[in-house]
Design a protein around this motif. Structure first.
Motif, PDB file in Angstrom:
ATOM      1  N   LEU A 296       0.826  -1.204   0.000  1.00  0.00           N
ATOM      2  CA  LEU A 296       0.000   0.000   0.000  1.00  0.00           C
ATOM      3  C   LEU A 296       0.863   1.258   0.000  1.00  0.00           C
ATOM      4  N   LEU A 297       1.966   1.216   0.753  1.00  0.00           N
ATOM      5  CA  LEU A 297       2.877   2.355   0.781  1.00  0.00           C
ATOM      6  C   LEU A 297       3.472   2.595  -0.602  1.00  0.00           C
ATOM      7  N   ALA A 298       3.859   1.523  -1.281  1.00  0.00           N
ATOM      8  CA  ALA A 298       4.399   1.660  -2.637  1.00  0.00           C
ATOM      9  C   ALA A 298       3.372   2.285  -3.564  1.00  0.00           C
ATOM     10  N   ARG A 299       2.114   1.851  -3.457  1.00  0.00           N
ATOM     11  CA  ARG A 299       1.070   2.428  -4.295  1.00  0.00           C
ATOM     12  C   ARG A 299       0.881   3.912  -3.997  1.00  0.00           C
ATOM     13  N   HIS A 300       0.895   4.254  -2.723  1.00  0.00           N
ATOM     14  CA  HIS A 300       0.689   5.649  -2.345  1.00  0.00           C
ATOM     15  C   HIS A 300       1.845   6.523  -2.819  1.00  0.00           C
ATOM     16  N   LEU A 301       3.073   6.027  -2.673  1.00  0.00           N
ATOM     17  CA  LEU A 301       4.236   6.806  -3.092  1.00  0.00           C
ATOM     18  C   LEU A 301       4.267   6.951  -4.612  1.00  0.00           C
ATOM     19  N   ALA A 302       3.874   5.892  -5.310  1.00  0.00           N
ATOM     20  CA  ALA A 302       3.859   5.961  -6.770  1.00  0.00           C
ATOM     21  C   ALA A 302       2.827   6.962  -7.262  1.00  0.00           C
ATOM     22  N   ALA A 303       1.694   7.049  -6.551  1.00  0.00           N
ATOM     23  CA  ALA A 303       0.635   7.974  -6.972  1.00  0.00           C
ATOM     24  C   ALA A 303       0.945   9.410  -6.578  1.00  0.00           C
ATOM     25  N   ALA A 304       1.714   9.595  -5.494  1.00  0.00           N
ATOM     26  CA  ALA A 304       1.952  10.941  -4.984  1.00  0.00           C
ATOM     27  C   ALA A 304       2.880  11.751  -5.871  1.00  0.00           C
ATOM     28  N   GLY A 305       3.855  11.101  -6.450  1.00  0.00           N
ATOM     29  CA  GLY A 305       4.803  11.826  -7.301  1.00  0.00           C
ATOM     30  C   GLY A 305       5.781  12.632  -6.480  1.00  0.00           C
ATOM     31  N   ASP A 306       5.389  13.807  -6.003  1.00  0.00           N
ATOM     32  CA  ASP A 306       6.266  14.697  -5.251  1.00  0.00           C
ATOM     33  C   ASP A 306       6.163  14.382  -3.762  1.00  0.00           C
ATOM     34  N   PRO A 307       7.229  13.857  -3.126  1.00  0.00           N
ATOM     35  CA  PRO A 307       7.150  13.523  -1.703  1.00  0.00           C
ATOM     36  C   PRO A 307       7.045  14.749  -0.808  1.00  0.00           C
ATOM     37  N   GLY A 308       7.326  15.921  -1.333  1.00  0.00           N
ATOM     38  CA  GLY A 308       7.281  17.122  -0.516  1.00  0.00           C
ATOM     39  C   GLY A 308       5.906  17.428   0.032  1.00  0.00           C
ATOM     40  N   ASN A 309       4.861  16.897  -0.583  1.00  0.00           N
ATOM     41  CA  ASN A 309       3.500  17.159  -0.114  1.00  0.00           C
ATOM     42  C   ASN A 309       2.943  16.043   0.762  1.00  0.00           C
ATOM     43  N   LEU A 310       3.736  15.010   1.003  1.00  0.00           N
ATOM     44  CA  LEU A 310       3.228  13.849   1.726  1.00  0.00           C
ATOM     45  C   LEU A 310       3.222  14.072   3.236  1.00  0.00           C
ATOM     46  N   ARG A 311       2.147  13.599   3.861  1.00  0.00           N
ATOM     47  CA  ARG A 311       2.088  13.506   5.316  1.00  0.00           C
ATOM     48  C   ARG A 311       1.583  12.103   5.628  1.00  0.00           C
ATOM     49  N   LEU A 312       2.494  11.236   6.036  1.00  0.00           N
ATOM     50  CA  LEU A 312       2.215   9.809   6.163  1.00  0.00           C
ATOM     51  C   LEU A 312       2.224   9.364   7.616  1.00  0.00           C
ATOM     52  N   VAL A 313       1.305   8.457   7.950  1.00  0.00           N
ATOM     53  CA  VAL A 313       1.318   7.746   9.224  1.00  0.00           C
ATOM     54  C   VAL A 313       1.451   6.261   8.899  1.00  0.00           C
ATOM     55  N   LEU A 314       2.519   5.639   9.369  1.00  0.00           N
ATOM     56  CA  LEU A 314       2.770   4.221   9.108  1.00  0.00           C
ATOM     57  C   LEU A 314       2.644   3.463  10.424  1.00  0.00           C
ATOM     58  N   ASP A 315       1.737   2.482  10.459  1.00  0.00           N
ATOM     59  CA  ASP A 315       1.463   1.724  11.681  1.00  0.00           C
ATOM     60  C   ASP A 315       2.312   0.459  11.700  1.00  0.00           C
ATOM     61  N   GLU A 316       3.364   0.468  12.505  1.00  0.00           N
ATOM     62  CA  GLU A 316       4.310  -0.644  12.644  1.00  0.00           C
ATOM     63  C   GLU A 316       4.849  -1.111  11.297  1.00  0.00           C
ATOM     64  N   PRO A 317       5.515  -0.240  10.560  1.00  0.00           N
ATOM     65  CA  PRO A 317       5.968  -0.590   9.207  1.00  0.00           C
ATOM     66  C   PRO A 317       7.092  -1.617   9.159  1.00  0.00           C
TER      67      PRO A 317
END
Length: 755
Positions: A647-668
């Protein structure tokens, strides 16, 4: 064992000592589970099943012979994996851990006034269940305003639910029943006829149409919906059905039993001033004290068994749970530990227990206690095999088998076998991880602002006020059940919707879903094969014309054994590839569609040289630590940690620019080897340096030490948690006496502590 070749194993030969605790370790995808579960456990289960009479064998799961030259010395083996409990609404922590029967028996003996025998205290028995909710604790009903479009007729789709859509089996029952004119809008029907159409149950029909079944009995729309979707939980729901249920079904606490699920007589029966519902609602650690205070010689053996079961739940890190907690709400790691409790204290000996990463979701404080319990299982003359990465387990084992050296095709070999004391000089990936000390981040990044959570009281949070910094890596720590996930995976995105949570929940999709479909790579792959072969794109879909006609594109034949788990056997027609012969005649750069789907992401990306966007998405799959995984692997075979990283890979691939990301990862880091944790930390650093904000809920001490900011929640679990114990630089955490996490971090150098 000699010559094991299951999955990626390369002629593995090992000798596993009996009556010892053996840990299988190695980087992710190295072949640990293939050896422990798919070879040792599967072959033992196959041989045990073969000892039963044919009548019994036909009703048990069937396993093919393991791909191994020779294996001997096997004993009765049971596996304790991380499968979540099913969505059975009647299953609780008490029933799943076999603690509820002890509690019911106790109340049937000394509860006053007595309600009857033990079934009278069971919400799963008609003698004890609340008649209002039938033992579910909640009352579900259907909102007719959302279910019906009264301006339409039955022909026009007046019943707005997939199972009653025009052309379906149930729709035909309504249309051919003869109760109403199917061409007249519902608003124009006589009230009594509409009432019959909606509410009738087992009604003999007077003039059904010729297409109606011969029995001539009719159930209305609401009874059919309640029987099929509310009184039981369907094992398989389509996405449309799930969305429709969320839209038309209302749920509230049962007003008759106030959610306790029990009949009035059971609720009125008390032991030390509390009913069985009160006992079940207490956290296990509090219930232990209540049970310990009962002193009645007539039930002394029963009390001893109950206390042992409660002690075991506390010891495996589940003391914050209540026995009334629904089992379907547990994480995979919690579910595994509940199953483990059922085996602790068993009178069986000379058995073999195989566990899949039992430390997942556990704080270091609880890992030591869990190891002690497994050592007790071993000391009862049993053999314990554990797939694990946690250093406490590796160093605390009697015997270690490390697979590797890499993952996928680069793994499958024994890199080390022997006592953990001999690991130090082996030079393996595990030895390097164990020899690398925990170090605090040397240069903390400066946040560019923060967001606030004020007065948070969700679940066990006690009016929490905290600031989450932006533009840095924040670790949220604390014992299991302290309130970490509640704070940042529920409360933070609720207050600040720009935060996106990537958890370990199940991925939505059918049995044919794969990483390729999740990442959006399947369609470009089909287009590439279509261009190369001239065939229609649907030939390269296991959901379309290309599906194997024998298995329907599943790759396996599933046999439903009703009360047992389904039996899955590889389809002989397609060899598990899922595709029809026509689809497999086409090639792209010399590879069939099945070949490409069996490739890891880097290899598949090389084949898709004309699809740069698909290549980019596959590279993200590799970067999140799934470089060993076939892109066509079924989602139902992924662990919780693997699902999360996909899911993280999908989200990062869709986001494009990481500068706008605000992520919460539960026990990654769940399920990650120490070497893979370092790789994950490198990805986090890359994202944060690019401007992203990353918040991780973590137990891994290496991740906590390498964060820029730490929020420690606790100090305990359940009612003893829900407070902010510490917020600041990680190096300051060891000096906080109230922090359980701080006790397991090394004391920092003074310069680090001042940062």
């Amino acid at each position: 064992m000699e010559g094991a070749r299951t999955h990626n194993l390369r002629e593995v030969s090992v000798r596993l000592p009996k009556h010892r605790l053996t840990v299988f370790t190695g980087v992710s995808g190295s072949g640990k589970s293939s050896l422990a579960f798919d070879t040792v456990a599967a072959e033992a289960e196959r041989l045990v099943t073969g000892a039963f009479p044919a009548f019994v064998r036909n009703r048990l799961p069937q396993h093919p012979a393991a791909d191994v030259d020779r294996v001997d010395g096997l004993v009765f083996t049971t596996t304790v994996d991380q499968r979540r409990f099913t969505g059975n609404a009647r299953s609780t922590v008490g029933t799943a851990s076999d603690t509820a029967p002890l509690l019911r028996l106790l109340f049937s003996r000394i509860g006053r006034p007595g309600a009857g025998f033990s079934p009278a205290y069971s919400f799963n028995d008609p003698a004890g269940m609340c008649p209002g909710c039938e033992g579910l604790g909640t009352v579900d009903d259907i909102d007719l305003g959302r279910l019906l479009d009264r301006s339409r007729s039955l022909h026009g789709g007046a019943v707005d639910f997939p199972a009653f859509a025009p052309g379906t089996y149930r729709w035909k029952r309504l249309v051919h029943s003869g109760i109403v004119d199917p061409g007249v809008p519902l608003a124009e029907l006589p009230e009594d006829a509409l009432d019959t159409l909606l509410h009738a149950r087992d009604l003999p029909l007077t003039s059904p149409g010729p297409a109606y079944p011969g029995h001539g009995r009719f159930d209305g729309v609401l009874p059919r919906l309640r029987d099929s979707y509310l009184r039981r939980t369907p094992t398989r729901l389509t996405r449309e059905e799930r969305l429709a249920l969320e839209r038309v079904v209302t749920r509230r606490t049962c007003p008759e039993c106030e959610g306790t699920r029990l009949h009035a007589a059971a609720r009125a029966s008390l032991v030390r001033g509390r009913s069985i519902a009160d006992w079940s609602a207490l956290p296990v650690r509090d219930l232990r004290e209540v049970a310990a205070a009962v002193d009645d010689p007539s039930v002394a053996p029963l009390l001893r068994a109950l206390r042992e079961r409660l002690d075991a739940l506390e010891a495996v890190g589940l003391g914050h749970l209540s026995l009334s907690r629904g089992s379907s709400t547990l994480s995979g790691g919690e579910a595994q530990r509940v199953r483990l409790v059922r085996h602790l204290g068993s009178a069986l000996s000379d058995a073999c227990y195989v566990l899949d990463e039992p430390s997942t979701g556990l704080h270091p404080h609880d890992v030591h206690r869990l190891l002690g319990l497994l050592a007790g299982l071993r000391d009862a003359h049993n053999t314990v095999l554990v797939v694990e990465h946690d250093p406490v387990f590796v160093l605390g084992a009697d015997h270690v088998v490390e697979l590797g050296p890499g993952s996928g095709a680069e793994g499958g070999r024994v890199c080390f076998e022997g006592p953990p004391t001999a690991l130090d000089g082996s030079g393996t990936a595990t030895a390097r991880a164990l020899n690398t000390p925990i170090r605090f981040r040397q240069h903390l990044r400066t946040p560019h602002g923060s967001v606030a959570i004020t007065g948070a009281r969700r679940h066990n949070l006690r009016g929490v006020d905290v600031h989450v910094p932006l533009g840095v890596l924040t670790a949220v720590s604390g014992v299991a059940g302290s309130g970490k996930s509640t704070l940042v995976a529920e409360e933070l995105p609720h207050r600040h919707p720009e935060f996106h949570v990537v958890g370990q929940g199940p991925l939505h999709g059918g049995v044919r879903s794969t990483p390729a479909t999740v990442l959006g790579v399947a369609e470009p792959l089909r287009r590439a094969f279509g261009r190369a072969s001239g065939l229609a794109l649907s030939w390269f879909s296991a959901n379309g014309r290309g599906a194997c006609p024998q298995c329907g594109g599943k790759g396996v034949i599933v046999t439903d054994l009703a009360f047992l788990d389904d039996v899955r056997t590889t389809c002989e027609a397609c060899g598990g590839t899922r595709f029809a012969p026509t689809a497999l005649t086409a090639t792209l750069h010399g590879h069939t569609i099945a070949d490409v789907l069996a490739m890891p992401p880097a290899q598949a990306a090389a084949v898709l040289d004309q699809a740069p966007d698909a290549q980019r998405r596959l590279r993200w799959m590799e970067r999140v630590g799934l470089g060993h995984m076939a892109i066509g692997r079924g989602l139902d075979t992924l662990s919780g940690g693997e699902r999360q990283r996909l899911l993280l890979a999908r989200h990062l691939a869709a986001a494009g620019d990481p500068g706008n990301l605000r992520l919460v990862l539960d026990e990654p880091t769940a399920g990650l080897h120490g070497q893979d944790v370092e790789r994950f930390l490198g990805l986090c650093d890359e994202l944060v340096d690019g401007g992203a904000t990353v918040v991780v809920v973590e137990h891994d001490l290496r991740v906590i030490a390498r964060a820029d900011h730490v929020i420690d929640v606790g100090p305990g679990a359940g009612e003893d948690g829900g407070r902010i114990v510490y917020a600041g630089a990680p190096a300051g955490l060891p000096s906080v006496t109230a922090s359980v996490t701080g006790r397991y971090l090394p004391a920092p150098r003074s310069a680090e502590a001042r940062r």
